[in-house]
Design a protein around this motif. Structure first.
Motif, mmCIF file in Angstrom:
data_model
loop_
_atom_site.group_PDB
_atom_site.id
_atom_site.type_symbol
_atom_site.label_atom_id
_atom_site.label_comp_id
_atom_site.label_asym_id
_atom_site.label_seq_id
_atom_site.Cartn_x
_atom_site.Cartn_y
_atom_site.Cartn_z
ATOM 1 N N SER A 88 0.827 -1.201 0.000
ATOM 2 C CA SER A 88 0.000 0.000 0.000
ATOM 3 C C SER A 88 0.866 1.256 0.000
ATOM 4 O O SER A 88 0.586 2.221 -0.716
ATOM 5 N N ARG A 92 0.963 4.149 -2.890
ATOM 6 C CA ARG A 92 0.721 5.550 -2.581
ATOM 7 C C ARG A 92 1.905 6.424 -3.000
ATOM 8 O O ARG A 92 1.739 7.575 -3.402
ATOM 9 N N LYS A 187 -3.702 -0.675 5.205
ATOM 10 C CA LYS A 187 -3.304 0.364 4.271
ATOM 11 C C LYS A 187 -2.315 1.322 4.936
ATOM 12 O O LYS A 187 -2.246 1.415 6.162
#
Length: 226
Positions: A88, A92, A187
């Protein structure tokens, strides 16, 4: 001197506890002080996030296997430190890195930079995760990845490290990338902060390093570690 160069890790440990510094760097004893978060960061997160700038894909199976080999059975005690969290963070970070590379080029990855603090100070080594070079004016910007459950406390705790990075690379800017878990979702949240390091702060840091260096020399020479 116990070592040729001082690093932020050594200085921080000495300032926290001179005796623990002695155990680790003078007597070369294992202190078993590395936490799972540090292992996860160095073995999984940092290599993966560096890939967002180098253009390579992370070798996820190898990274995770390396972490489990070092962490051993302790890995199950921190389920939040997961492969999904690392993936995650990579997802990002990737578009942010791609945007950075429009204005910057990648100068270095995990390369130490050495310098000597003037006026009797120590030789110092700084190793940020990345260094970017501005395409406009050629100035450098170290980039440091930090994992923390408490990102609000991250910048004050590591401020001296970032000042050292700025001095080592002859710049006034350092980018800090804070990675933290978002609840129990698996996340990652990412906050990027560009620190502006003034010349006054640099001078204060150098004065502090001179005093710390003198104290280390005194403790080592007298074999007195309070």
């Amino acid at each position: 001197m116990p070592t040729t160069y001082l690093s932020h890790t050594q200085v921080s440990l000495f300032q926290l506890c001179p005796r623990r510094y002695s155990y680790r760097y003078t007597e070369k004893l294992s202190t078993n002080s590395v936490g799972l978060e540090a292992i996860f960061s160095s073995d999984v997160l940092h290599p993966a996030l560096e890939c967002t700038y180098t253009g390579f894909m992370p070798d996820w199976p190898a990274l995770w296997a390396g972490y489990l080999e070092v962490a051993g059975s302790l890995a199950i005690t921190k389920p939040a430190l997961s492969l999904s969290l690392a993936k995650s963070a990579y997802d990002r970070m990737l578009p942010l890195a791609e945007a950075d590379l429009v204005d910057y080029e990648l100068e270095a990855v995990e390369e130490p930079e050495y310098f000597t603090v003037p006026d009797g100070g120590p030789a110092f080594v700084s190793k940020p995760d990345l260094v970017l070079r501005s395409r406009a004016d050629g100035s450098l910007m170290p980039v440091d990845f930090k994992y923390s459950n408490r990102p609000d406390q991250l910048l004050p705790n590591f401020h001296n490290q970032f000042v050292g990075q700025a001095i080592a690379h002859n710049t006034n800017r350092v980018m800090v990338v804070s990675i933290s878990p978002v609840g129990k979702t698996g996340k990652a949240g990412i906050v990027r902060t560009v620190l502006n390091i003034s010349d006054d702060i640099k001078q204060e840091w150098q004065a502090e390093m001179r005093v710390t260096h003198w104290m280390i020399l005194w403790c080592d020479g007298s074999d007195t570690w309070p």
